[in-house]
Write a protein that holds these residues in place. Structure first.
Motif, PDB file in Angstrom:
ATOM      1  N   ILE A 181      39.629  42.762  38.655  1.00 37.43           N
ATOM      2  CA  ILE A 181      40.253  42.102  37.517  1.00 37.43           C
ATOM      3  C   ILE A 181      40.297  40.595  37.773  1.00 37.43           C
ATOM      4  CG2 ILE A 181      41.630  44.094  36.822  1.00 37.43           C
ATOM      5  CD1 ILE A 181      44.047  42.755  38.119  1.00 37.43           C
ATOM      6  N   ILE A 182      40.332  39.838  36.692  1.00 34.95           N
ATOM      7  CA  ILE A 182      40.430  38.384  36.771  1.00 34.95           C
ATOM      8  C   ILE A 182      41.805  37.982  36.264  1.00 34.95           C
ATOM      9  CG2 ILE A 182      39.552  36.191  35.871  1.00 34.95           C
ATOM     10  CD1 ILE A 182      36.818  37.596  35.548  1.00 34.95           C
ATOM     11  N   ALA A 183      42.520  37.203  37.055  1.00 32.64           N
ATOM     12  CA  ALA A 183      43.766  36.601  36.593  1.00 32.64           C
ATOM     13  C   ALA A 183      43.356  35.350  35.819  1.00 32.64           C
ATOM     14  CB  ALA A 183      44.671  36.258  37.762  1.00 32.64           C
ATOM     15  N   ASP A 184      43.461  35.412  34.487  1.00 30.99           N
ATOM     16  CA  ASP A 184      42.975  34.334  33.621  1.00 30.99           C
ATOM     17  C   ASP A 184      43.928  33.144  33.541  1.00 30.99           C
ATOM     18  OD1 ASP A 184      40.637  35.776  32.744  1.00 30.99           O
ATOM     19  OD2 ASP A 184      41.936  36.932  31.420  1.00 30.99           O
ATOM     20  N   GLY A 185      45.187  33.425  33.291  1.00 31.56           N
ATOM     21  CA  GLY A 185      46.120  32.325  33.099  1.00 31.56           C
ATOM     22  C   GLY A 185      47.567  32.768  33.127  1.00 31.56           C
ATOM     23  N   THR A 186      48.430  31.847  33.491  1.00 29.86           N
ATOM     24  CA  THR A 186      49.871  32.081  33.502  1.00 29.86           C
ATOM     25  C   THR A 186      50.496  31.025  32.595  1.00 29.86           C
ATOM     26  OG1 THR A 186      49.745  32.846  35.785  1.00 29.86           O
ATOM     27  CG2 THR A 186      51.922  32.266  34.957  1.00 29.86           C
ATOM     28  N   LEU A 187      51.326  31.475  31.674  1.00 24.42           N
ATOM     29  CA  LEU A 187      51.994  30.571  30.749  1.00 24.42           C
ATOM     30  C   LEU A 187      53.485  30.879  30.744  1.00 24.42           C
ATOM     31  CD1 LEU A 187      51.938  28.412  28.509  1.00 24.42           C
ATOM     32  CD2 LEU A 187      51.625  30.281  26.882  1.00 24.42           C
ATOM     33  N   VAL A 188      54.276  29.880  31.087  1.00 24.77           N
ATOM     34  CA  VAL A 188      55.726  30.006  31.046  1.00 24.77           C
ATOM     35  C   VAL A 188      56.247  28.849  30.192  1.00 24.77           C
ATOM     36  CG1 VAL A 188      57.852  29.985  32.400  1.00 24.77           C
ATOM     37  CG2 VAL A 188      55.826  31.137  33.296  1.00 24.77           C
ATOM     38  N   PRO A 189      56.906  29.171  29.066  1.00 23.79           N
ATOM     39  CA  PRO A 189      57.403  28.105  28.200  1.00 23.79           C
ATOM     40  C   PRO A 189      58.539  27.319  28.853  1.00 23.79           C
ATOM     41  CG  PRO A 189      58.202  30.222  27.437  1.00 23.79           C
ATOM     42  CD  PRO A 189      57.238  30.501  28.556  1.00 23.79           C
TER      43      PRO A 189
ATOM     44  N   VAL B  99      57.549  35.702  39.519  1.00 21.03           N
ATOM     45  CA  VAL B  99      57.784  37.130  39.281  1.00 21.03           C
ATOM     46  C   VAL B  99      56.584  37.764  38.586  1.00 21.03           C
ATOM     47  CG1 VAL B  99      59.254  38.784  38.042  1.00 21.03           C
ATOM     48  CG2 VAL B  99      60.295  36.891  39.288  1.00 21.03           C
ATOM     49  N   LEU B 100      55.955  37.043  37.675  1.00 22.74           N
ATOM     50  CA  LEU B 100      54.749  37.556  37.015  1.00 22.74           C
ATOM     51  C   LEU B 100      53.634  37.806  38.024  1.00 22.74           C
ATOM     52  CD1 LEU B 100      54.754  35.315  33.829  1.00 22.74           C
ATOM     53  CD2 LEU B 100      54.766  37.823  33.822  1.00 22.74           C
ATOM     54  N   VAL B 101      53.409  36.856  38.928  1.00 24.47           N
ATOM     55  CA  VAL B 101      52.353  37.020  39.931  1.00 24.47           C
ATOM     56  C   VAL B 101      52.695  38.170  40.877  1.00 24.47           C
ATOM     57  CG1 VAL B 101      51.070  35.925  41.805  1.00 24.47           C
ATOM     58  CG2 VAL B 101      51.635  34.618  39.762  1.00 24.47           C
ATOM     59  N   GLN B 102      53.939  38.304  41.261  1.00 26.08           N
ATOM     60  CA  GLN B 102      54.346  39.416  42.122  1.00 26.08           C
ATOM     61  C   GLN B 102      54.098  40.761  41.434  1.00 26.08           C
ATOM     62  OE1 GLN B 102      58.357  38.698  43.580  1.00 26.08           O
ATOM     63  NE2 GLN B 102      57.821  36.579  43.992  1.00 26.08           N
TER      64      GLN B 102
ATOM     65  N   CYS C 123      43.072  31.735  37.481  1.00 27.43           N
ATOM     66  CA  CYS C 123      44.252  30.980  37.057  1.00 27.43           C
ATOM     67  C   CYS C 123      44.688  30.065  38.206  1.00 27.43           C
ATOM     68  CB  CYS C 123      45.378  31.950  36.706  1.00 27.43           C
ATOM     69  SG  CYS C 123      46.999  31.173  36.557  1.00 27.43           S
ATOM     70  N   PRO C 124      44.848  28.763  37.944  1.00 26.28           N
ATOM     71  CA  PRO C 124      45.237  27.847  39.010  1.00 26.28           C
ATOM     72  C   PRO C 124      46.566  28.219  39.684  1.00 26.28           C
ATOM     73  CG  PRO C 124      44.474  26.619  37.104  1.00 26.28           C
ATOM     74  CD  PRO C 124      44.568  28.052  36.688  1.00 26.28           C
ATOM     75  N   TYR C 125      47.521  28.721  38.927  1.00 27.73           N
ATOM     76  CA  TYR C 125      48.808  29.082  39.531  1.00 27.73           C
ATOM     77  C   TYR C 125      48.652  30.300  40.443  1.00 27.73           C
ATOM     78  CZ  TYR C 125      53.670  30.240  40.236  1.00 27.73           C
ATOM     79  OH  TYR C 125      54.882  30.525  40.830  1.00 27.73           O
ATOM     80  N   VAL C 126      47.944  31.318  39.988  1.00 26.00           N
ATOM     81  CA  VAL C 126      47.734  32.514  40.820  1.00 26.00           C
ATOM     82  C   VAL C 126      46.949  32.130  42.068  1.00 26.00           C
ATOM     83  CG1 VAL C 126      46.699  34.815  40.927  1.00 26.00           C
ATOM     84  CG2 VAL C 126      47.874  34.081  38.842  1.00 26.00           C
ATOM     85  N   ARG C 127      45.942  31.294  41.906  1.00 24.68           N
ATOM     86  CA  ARG C 127      45.140  30.832  43.056  1.00 24.68           C
ATOM     87  C   ARG C 127      46.026  30.110  44.077  1.00 24.68           C
ATOM     88  NH1 ARG C 127      41.085  31.505  46.355  1.00 24.68           N
ATOM     89  NH2 ARG C 127      40.101  29.604  47.027  1.00 24.68           N
ATOM     90  N   ALA C 128      46.851  29.174  43.604  1.00 25.09           N
ATOM     91  CA  ALA C 128      47.735  28.417  44.507  1.00 25.09           C
ATOM     92  C   ALA C 128      48.707  29.347  45.222  1.00 25.09           C
ATOM     93  CB  ALA C 128      48.489  27.349  43.723  1.00 25.09           C
TER      94      ALA C 128
ATOM     95  N   GLU D  39      53.899  34.832  30.222  1.00 24.11           N
ATOM     96  CA  GLU D  39      52.832  35.821  30.336  1.00 24.11           C
ATOM     97  C   GLU D  39      51.821  35.429  31.399  1.00 24.11           C
ATOM     98  OE1 GLU D  39      50.504  36.313  26.763  1.00 24.11           O
ATOM     99  OE2 GLU D  39      49.661  34.309  26.913  1.00 24.11           O
ATOM    100  N   LEU D  40      51.198  36.451  31.951  1.00 25.62           N
ATOM    101  CA  LEU D  40      50.071  36.296  32.867  1.00 25.62           C
ATOM    102  C   LEU D  40      48.986  37.189  32.296  1.00 25.62           C
ATOM    103  CD1 LEU D  40      50.178  36.430  36.742  1.00 25.62           C
ATOM    104  CD2 LEU D  40      48.248  37.250  35.416  1.00 25.62           C
TER     105      LEU D  40
END
Length: 101
Positions: free
Chosen positions: A43-51, A62-65, A82-87, A32-33
């Motif tokens: 909007i704010i991208a808060d976090g990305t979590l991939v188990p 794919v979530l960020v895209q 979100c650090p991943y979206v930022r990177a 989820e993102l």
């Protein structure tokens, strides 16, 4: 060469919050993102979590895209907390039309 699994993305709107959900057939877990809606255009991208069960499948990318495509379609700007979206945004200058720095 190993083929990457098909990733299905859906969006769940929860008022001022929302999330993009990634599912892969045969995998019980989901990625989820999460986002927060600040205004009609921001909007704010808060976090990305991939188990762990989805690691290495390209799910986070794919979530960020999906987030970027949705923001473009709706005329939104994204604050990448979100650090991943930022990177990823720093690696993709073509996204700067929707990234709020």
């Amino acid at each position: 060469m190993t083929e990457k699994p098909a990733i299905q993305i859906s969006y769940e709107d929860k008022g001022h919050k929302g999330r993009f959900v990634a599912r892969v057939n045969g995998v019980a877990d989901e990625g989820e993102l999460t986002i927060s809606k600040v205004s009609d255009v921001l909007i704010i991208a808060d976090g990305t979590l991939v188990p762990d069960t989805l690691r290495g499948t390209g799910t986070a990318s794919v979530l960020v895209q999906a987030l970027i495509a949705d923001a473009r379609a709706k005329g939104h700007r994204i604050v990448p907390l979100c650090p991943y979206v930022r990177a990823q945004s720093l690696k993709h200058p073509e996204w700067f039309d929707v990234i709020q720095n």
